[in-house]
Design a protein around this motif. Structure first.
Motif, PDB file in Angstrom:
ATOM      1  N   VAL A  70       0.826  -1.204   0.000  1.00 51.99           N
ATOM      2  CA  VAL A  70       0.000   0.000   0.000  1.00 51.99           C
ATOM      3  C   VAL A  70       0.859   1.252   0.000  1.00 51.99           C
ATOM      4  CG1 VAL A  70      -1.732   1.286   1.302  1.00 51.99           C
ATOM      5  CG2 VAL A  70      -1.856  -1.204   1.178  1.00 51.99           C
ATOM      6  N   HIS A 112      -3.044   4.636   2.125  1.00 49.10           N
ATOM      7  CA  HIS A 112      -3.812   3.893   3.121  1.00 49.10           C
ATOM      8  C   HIS A 112      -5.316   3.949   2.867  1.00 49.10           C
ATOM      9  CE1 HIS A 112      -0.239   3.207   5.467  1.00 49.10           C
ATOM     10  NE2 HIS A 112       0.027   4.510   5.515  1.00 49.10           N
ATOM     11  N   LEU A 123      -5.909   0.834   5.057  1.00 49.03           N
ATOM     12  CA  LEU A 123      -5.078  -0.271   4.597  1.00 49.03           C
ATOM     13  C   LEU A 123      -3.673  -0.158   5.174  1.00 49.03           C
ATOM     14  CD1 LEU A 123      -6.114  -0.196   0.818  1.00 49.03           C
ATOM     15  CD2 LEU A 123      -7.122  -1.553   2.652  1.00 49.03           C
TER      16      LEU A 123
END
Length: 287
Positions: A222, A226, A243
């Motif tokens: 990621v 996020h 994330l």
């Protein structure tokens, strides 16, 4: 309306048996005992009725309004069903006799004649099916299929069924999942996976709390993105999870009514090359 709603009951019969030619299974009694039988045929007689007659046949007192204010038109239905009943008291498999039940109910229609609900009528108010169901997935033996029958050769049984339909293979006929936009690769996408309570399943039960879990691919990072994922449920924004690399994201599911909920995952990631950076899947909630 307790148990299966007559509007749903009528739609299931007309769509699954009438159009799809697909038998269903029903619990014949509305009490606490469960007696499942295969239901494979129905005949319906209908006639239009007025609101006051709809109140009378469903047992409502005169001083109470009809329970569905959206209903504009009413139809009284008398449906005879045929199911596979046991031929012996010991319920010997392979020997059945046709059993019959007759149900009467009011179908509630909107101004366009679409079914939007219903109520059981006359004796059917206390004597009607409890629930309807179909097997959506074949259970093979193994550690993840503890409820499967270890004495059955599933492949042989499926091939026997295919032979009875004059098919070369069971895969030549669409799965019942196709009705719900669900397939055997549910939740499997190119760079992430979605599971529901650890199982790759597109169905759950209304009374069991569940959660979607998102597992990112091993090669996926990621980084600073996020909030690169937005989840929509039935066209409305549902969640925007945070994330993190190497972490599984868990999203609680809402308390659903029975039916189909469609989810849309929209990503804003520079490395996703396809033009449509979204994936769709469905969850079928059963009562």
């Amino acid at each position: 309306c307790d148990d299966v709603n007559p509007g749903v009951f009528h739609l299931v019969l007309s769509n699954w048996l009438g159009i799809r030619k697909q038998a269903i299974i029903f619990d014949r009694y509305a009490n606490f005992e469960v007696w499942n039988f295969p239901l494979y045929e129905y005949i319906t007689e209908t006639r239009p009725i007025r609101r006051d007659e709809a109140k009378r046949v469903t047992g409502l007192p005169d001083n109470r309004p009809y329970p569905n204010p959206q209903a504009q038109r009413f139809v009284l239905a008398k449906t005879k069903i045929t199911y596979a009943d046991a031929a012996h008291d010991k319920e010997i498999l392979g020997e059945t006799l046709p059993g019959h039940d007759i149900y009467q109910y009011v179908l509630e229609l909107d101004e366009n004649g679409m079914i939007i609900g219903g109520e059981w009528a006359f004796e059917s108010y206390d004597s009607h099916p409890d629930f309807l169901w179909v097997p959506l997935r074949t259970r093979y033996t193994g550690p993840d299929r503890a409820a499967a029958n270890p004495y059955l050769d599933i492949k042989t049984i499926l091939q026997l069924w295919a032979d009875s339909r004059e098919l070369d293979s069971p895969n030549d006929e669409p799965s019942t999942y196709d009705l719900f936009d669900i397939d055997t690769n549910w939740g499997q996408f190119s760079f992430f996976q979605v599971t529901m309570d650890r199982l790759p399943s597109g169905s759950n039960f209304i009374y069991l709390p569940g959660a979607l879990k998102i597992l990112l691919g091993q090669l996926f990072r990621v980084g600073s993105a996020h909030s690169a994922l937005t989840i929509y449920r039935d066209g409305k924004k549902f969640a925007r999870p945070y994330l993190q690399d190497g972490r599984v994201v868990s999203i609680p599911l809402p308390d659903d009514e029975p039916g189909i909920s469609r989810y849309l995952f929209k990503w804003k990631l520079p490395f996703v090359r396809q033009e449509d950076k979204s994936q769709r899947f469905s969850i079928y909630t059963m009562e």
